[in-house]
Design a protein around this motif. Structure first.
Motif, PDB file in Angstrom:
ATOM      1  N   VAL A 178       0.886  -1.248  -0.132  1.00  0.00           N
ATOM      2  CA  VAL A 178      -0.047  -0.040   0.038  1.00  0.00           C
ATOM      3  C   VAL A 178       0.973   1.299  -0.032  1.00  0.00           C
ATOM      4  O   VAL A 178       0.168   2.204  -0.293  1.00  0.00           O
ATOM      5  N   ALA A 179       2.065   1.127   0.344  1.00  0.00           N
ATOM      6  CA  ALA A 179       2.892   2.448   0.277  1.00  0.00           C
ATOM      7  C   ALA A 179       4.611   2.245  -0.167  1.00  0.00           C
ATOM      8  O   ALA A 179       4.680   0.929   0.142  1.00  0.00           O
ATOM      9  N   ASN A 180       5.058   3.057  -0.578  1.00  0.00           N
ATOM     10  CA  ASN A 180       6.579   2.855  -0.744  1.00  0.00           C
ATOM     11  C   ASN A 180       7.661   3.593   0.000  1.00  0.00           C
ATOM     12  O   ASN A 180       8.541   3.037   0.273  1.00  0.00           O
ATOM     13  N   GLN A 181       7.098   4.514   0.872  1.00  0.00           N
ATOM     14  CA  GLN A 181       7.776   5.303   1.825  1.00  0.00           C
ATOM     15  C   GLN A 181       7.129   5.609   3.085  1.00  0.00           C
ATOM     16  O   GLN A 181       6.142   6.564   2.962  1.00  0.00           O
ATOM     17  N   PRO A 182       7.123   4.766   4.156  1.00  0.00           N
ATOM     18  CA  PRO A 182       8.019   3.619   4.226  1.00  0.00           C
ATOM     19  C   PRO A 182       7.251   2.657   3.236  1.00  0.00           C
ATOM     20  O   PRO A 182       5.940   2.528   2.850  1.00  0.00           O
ATOM     21  N   VAL A 183       8.001   1.342   3.005  1.00  0.00           N
ATOM     22  CA  VAL A 183       7.190   0.363   2.154  1.00  0.00           C
ATOM     23  C   VAL A 183       6.485  -0.047   3.352  1.00  0.00           C
ATOM     24  O   VAL A 183       6.769  -0.603   4.490  1.00  0.00           O
ATOM     25  N   ALA A 184       5.125  -0.360   2.933  1.00  0.00           N
ATOM     26  CA  ALA A 184       4.090  -0.963   3.847  1.00  0.00           C
ATOM     27  C   ALA A 184       3.116  -1.706   2.919  1.00  0.00           C
ATOM     28  O   ALA A 184       3.008  -1.578   1.973  1.00  0.00           O
ATOM     29  N   ILE A 185       2.493  -2.780   3.935  1.00  0.00           N
ATOM     30  CA  ILE A 185       1.592  -3.414   3.292  1.00  0.00           C
ATOM     31  C   ILE A 185       0.382  -3.682   3.994  1.00  0.00           C
ATOM     32  O   ILE A 185       0.324  -3.045   5.190  1.00  0.00           O
ATOM     33  N   ALA A 186      -0.990  -4.143   3.614  1.00  0.00           N
ATOM     34  CA  ALA A 186      -2.033  -4.138   4.272  1.00  0.00           C
ATOM     35  C   ALA A 186      -2.317  -5.535   4.440  1.00  0.00           C
ATOM     36  O   ALA A 186      -2.171  -6.305   3.420  1.00  0.00           O
ATOM     37  N   LEU A 187      -2.711  -6.153   5.630  1.00  0.00           N
ATOM     38  CA  LEU A 187      -3.146  -7.485   5.948  1.00  0.00           C
ATOM     39  C   LEU A 187      -4.250  -7.656   6.729  1.00  0.00           C
ATOM     40  O   LEU A 187      -4.562  -6.909   7.714  1.00  0.00           O
ATOM     41  N   SER A 188      -5.466  -8.434   6.229  1.00  0.00           N
ATOM     42  CA  SER A 188      -6.566  -8.666   6.982  1.00  0.00           C
ATOM     43  C   SER A 188      -6.635 -10.153   7.471  1.00  0.00           C
ATOM     44  O   SER A 188      -6.014 -11.202   7.145  1.00  0.00           O
ATOM     45  N   CYS A 189      -6.809  -9.963   8.893  1.00  0.00           N
ATOM     46  CA  CYS A 189      -6.993 -11.390   9.729  1.00  0.00           C
ATOM     47  C   CYS A 189      -8.431 -11.471  10.295  1.00  0.00           C
ATOM     48  O   CYS A 189      -8.895 -10.360  10.802  1.00  0.00           O
ATOM     49  N   ALA A 190      -9.027 -12.585  10.371  1.00  0.00           N
ATOM     50  CA  ALA A 190     -10.142 -12.834  10.807  1.00  0.00           C
ATOM     51  C   ALA A 190     -10.156 -12.707  12.387  1.00  0.00           C
ATOM     52  O   ALA A 190      -9.112 -12.998  13.275  1.00  0.00           O
ATOM     53  N   ASN A 191     -11.031 -11.943  13.120  1.00  0.00           N
ATOM     54  CA  ASN A 191     -10.850 -11.528  14.534  1.00  0.00           C
ATOM     55  C   ASN A 191     -10.945 -12.574  15.550  1.00  0.00           C
ATOM     56  O   ASN A 191     -10.434 -12.611  16.488  1.00  0.00           O
ATOM     57  N   THR A 192     -11.587 -13.724  15.117  1.00  0.00           N
ATOM     58  CA  THR A 192     -11.578 -14.939  15.760  1.00  0.00           C
ATOM     59  C   THR A 192     -10.302 -15.751  15.978  1.00  0.00           C
ATOM     60  O   THR A 192     -10.179 -16.878  16.669  1.00  0.00           O
ATOM     61  N   GLY A 193      -9.360 -15.271  15.184  1.00  0.00           N
ATOM     62  CA  GLY A 193      -7.926 -16.107  15.080  1.00  0.00           C
ATOM     63  C   GLY A 193      -7.126 -15.815  16.138  1.00  0.00           C
ATOM     64  O   GLY A 193      -7.077 -14.864  16.647  1.00  0.00           O
ATOM     65  N   TYR A 194      -6.470 -16.949  16.402  1.00  0.00           N
ATOM     66  CA  TYR A 194      -5.565 -17.022  17.789  1.00  0.00           C
ATOM     67  C   TYR A 194      -4.176 -16.115  17.281  1.00  0.00           C
ATOM     68  O   TYR A 194      -3.813 -15.521  17.909  1.00  0.00           O
ATOM     69  N   THR A 195      -3.769 -16.327  16.058  1.00  0.00           N
ATOM     70  CA  THR A 195      -2.757 -15.837  15.667  1.00  0.00           C
ATOM     71  C   THR A 195      -2.769 -14.114  15.396  1.00  0.00           C
ATOM     72  O   THR A 195      -1.948 -13.327  16.037  1.00  0.00           O
ATOM     73  N   LYS A 196      -4.086 -13.579  15.193  1.00  0.00           N
ATOM     74  CA  LYS A 196      -4.450 -12.510  15.298  1.00  0.00           C
ATOM     75  C   LYS A 196      -4.275 -11.812  16.659  1.00  0.00           C
ATOM     76  O   LYS A 196      -3.637 -10.834  16.893  1.00  0.00           O
ATOM     77  N   SER A 197      -4.686 -12.610  17.697  1.00  0.00           N
ATOM     78  CA  SER A 197      -4.541 -12.113  19.136  1.00  0.00           C
ATOM     79  C   SER A 197      -3.067 -11.856  19.429  1.00  0.00           C
ATOM     80  O   SER A 197      -2.794 -11.066  20.420  1.00  0.00           O
ATOM     81  N   CYS A 198      -2.207 -12.656  18.790  1.00  0.00           N
ATOM     82  CA  CYS A 198      -0.843 -12.719  19.220  1.00  0.00           C
ATOM     83  C   CYS A 198      -0.102 -11.370  18.501  1.00  0.00           C
ATOM     84  O   CYS A 198       0.699 -10.689  19.230  1.00  0.00           O
ATOM     85  N   ILE A 199      -0.580 -11.130  17.392  1.00  0.00           N
ATOM     86  CA  ILE A 199      -0.216  -9.950  16.690  1.00  0.00           C
ATOM     87  C   ILE A 199      -0.525  -8.709  17.368  1.00  0.00           C
ATOM     88  O   ILE A 199       0.134  -7.939  17.517  1.00  0.00           O
ATOM     89  N   ASP A 200      -1.752  -8.875  17.973  1.00  0.00           N
ATOM     90  CA  ASP A 200      -2.197  -7.579  18.968  1.00  0.00           C
ATOM     91  C   ASP A 200      -1.238  -7.165  20.152  1.00  0.00           C
ATOM     92  O   ASP A 200      -0.999  -6.107  20.539  1.00  0.00           O
ATOM     93  N   LYS A 201      -0.821  -8.311  20.684  1.00  0.00           N
ATOM     94  CA  LYS A 201       0.207  -8.175  21.730  1.00  0.00           C
ATOM     95  C   LYS A 201       1.492  -7.987  21.469  1.00  0.00           C
ATOM     96  O   LYS A 201       2.221  -7.039  22.111  1.00  0.00           O
ATOM     97  N   THR A 202       2.048  -8.367  20.272  1.00  0.00           N
ATOM     98  CA  THR A 202       3.442  -8.369  19.886  1.00  0.00           C
ATOM     99  C   THR A 202       3.640  -7.190  18.945  1.00  0.00           C
ATOM    100  O   THR A 202       4.690  -6.398  18.969  1.00  0.00           O
ATOM    101  N   GLY A 203       2.520  -6.585  18.252  1.00  0.00           N
ATOM    102  CA  GLY A 203       2.702  -5.615  17.149  1.00  0.00           C
ATOM    103  C   GLY A 203       3.683  -5.969  15.844  1.00  0.00           C
ATOM    104  O   GLY A 203       4.175  -5.271  15.310  1.00  0.00           O
ATOM    105  N   GLU A 204       3.792  -7.313  15.732  1.00  0.00           N
ATOM    106  CA  GLU A 204       4.942  -7.655  14.613  1.00  0.00           C
ATOM    107  C   GLU A 204       4.522  -9.158  14.052  1.00  0.00           C
ATOM    108  O   GLU A 204       3.840  -9.970  15.040  1.00  0.00           O
ATOM    109  N   PHE A 205       4.821  -9.333  12.747  1.00  0.00           N
ATOM    110  CA  PHE A 205       4.426 -10.560  12.292  1.00  0.00           C
ATOM    111  C   PHE A 205       5.409 -10.975  11.143  1.00  0.00           C
ATOM    112  O   PHE A 205       6.207 -10.019  10.596  1.00  0.00           O
TER     113      PHE A 205
END
Length: 216
Positions: free
Chosen positions: A35-62
Motif C-alpha cells: 500500500v505504500a513505498n515510503q515507508p514500504v508498507a503492506i495491508a493485511l486482513s485477519c479474522a478477529n476470531t483467530g489466535y494468531t491475530k490475538s498474538c499480533i495484537d500483543k506483540t505488534g509484529e509478524f
C-alpha cells in the motif's frame, strides 16, 4: 449479494507467523497487498476470531512466508485447518527462526513486518504494517487463492484427513469436538461460542455461511 463475485479478486496465499507464550503460532492468510513505498508498507486482513491475530495484537509484529505453486498441500492444511491454540503448527513443517519470528523453508519470499495502524471491523481487522525486512528466495510462480479453489483444495483436504487419521495418543471426546467447515475444512477456533456467532458470519477461509459447518 453474490459472494462468488469476491472470488474474482484473487490474492496469493501466505503463512502468517507470530510469537506467543509457548513459542510461535501461525495461520494461512490471503488478503495481503502493498500500500505504500515510503515507508514500504503492506495491508493485511485477519479474522478477529483467530489466535494468531490475538498474538499480533500483543506483540505488534509478524512474519509472512509467500507460498509458491508446488508447495506440499499439508503446509496449507497445517496452517489453515487447525488452531495454534491447540497445535504447535511450526513443529510440523520445516522452518527457520530469525530475530524472534518463524519463517517457512522453501518459500518464494519472506517479510518481517511491524504494525503501524489497525482498523477493526465486525469480522476482520485490517493491519497496515511497515516492512522492516524482505527477501526474495527464489523465482517461481506464487500460489493464489484462485489456484486453491480451482484445483488445490482437494489435495489439501486429503492431506489433512491423512494427518488427522494418524494416532495422536488420546481419543476424541465430546469436549474437544470442533466446528468444521464442510467446504474447505477450516476449524473454528474463536473465543466466542460458535452458536453465538451472528447469522451472517462467514468462514474466513472460503466465505461460506455457518450452515456449512458441522460439529466433528
Amino acid at each position: 449479494m453474490d459472494l462468488n463475485a469476491l472470488y474474482k479478486l484473487t490474492h496469493g496465499l501466505y503463512v502468517l507467523g507470530a510469537k506467543d507464550q509457548r513459542g510461535y503460532c501461525g495461520c494461512i492468510v490471503d488478503a495481503v497487498m502493498q500500500v505504500a513505498n515510503q515507508p514500504v508498507a503492506i495491508a493485511l486482513s485477519c479474522a478477529n476470531t483467530g489466535y494468531t491475530k490475538s498474538c499480533i495484537d500483543k506483540t505488534g509484529e509478524f512474519s509472512l512466508s509467500v507460498l509458491c505453486k508446488g508447495v506440499d498441500p499439508f503446509v496449507v492444511a497445517n496452517f489453515g485447518y487447525q488452531s495454534s491454540r491447540n497445535v504447535e503448527k511450526w513443529k510440523n513443517v520445516e522452518y527457520f527462526e530469525q530475530d524472534g519470528l518463524p519463517y517457512l523453508c522453501h518459500n518464494l519470499a519472506t517479510f518481517r513486518c511491524k504494525v503501524i495502524h489497525s482498523f477493526p471491523m465486525q469480522s476482520n481487522t485490517l493491519y497496515v504494517a511497515e516492512v522492516v525486512s524482505a527477501k526474495s528466495d527464489r523465482d517461481a510462480e506464487p500460489l493464489t487463492y484462485l489456484d486453491y479453489r480451482s484445483y488445490f483444495k482437494q489435495d489439501v483436504m486429503d492431506s489433512f484427513k491423512k494427518y488427522t487419521s494418524q494416532p495422536k495418543g488420546e481419543p476424541m471426546t465430546d469436549n474437544n469436538k470442533k466446528w468444521v467447515c464442510t467446504v474447505c475444512g477450516y476449524v473454528y477456533d474463536g473465543d466466542i461460542p460458535f452458536e453465538d456467532l451472528p447469522d451472517d458470519w462467514l468462514c474466513p477461509l472460503c466465505g461460506v455461511g455457518k450452515e456449512f459447518f458441522e460439529l466433528q
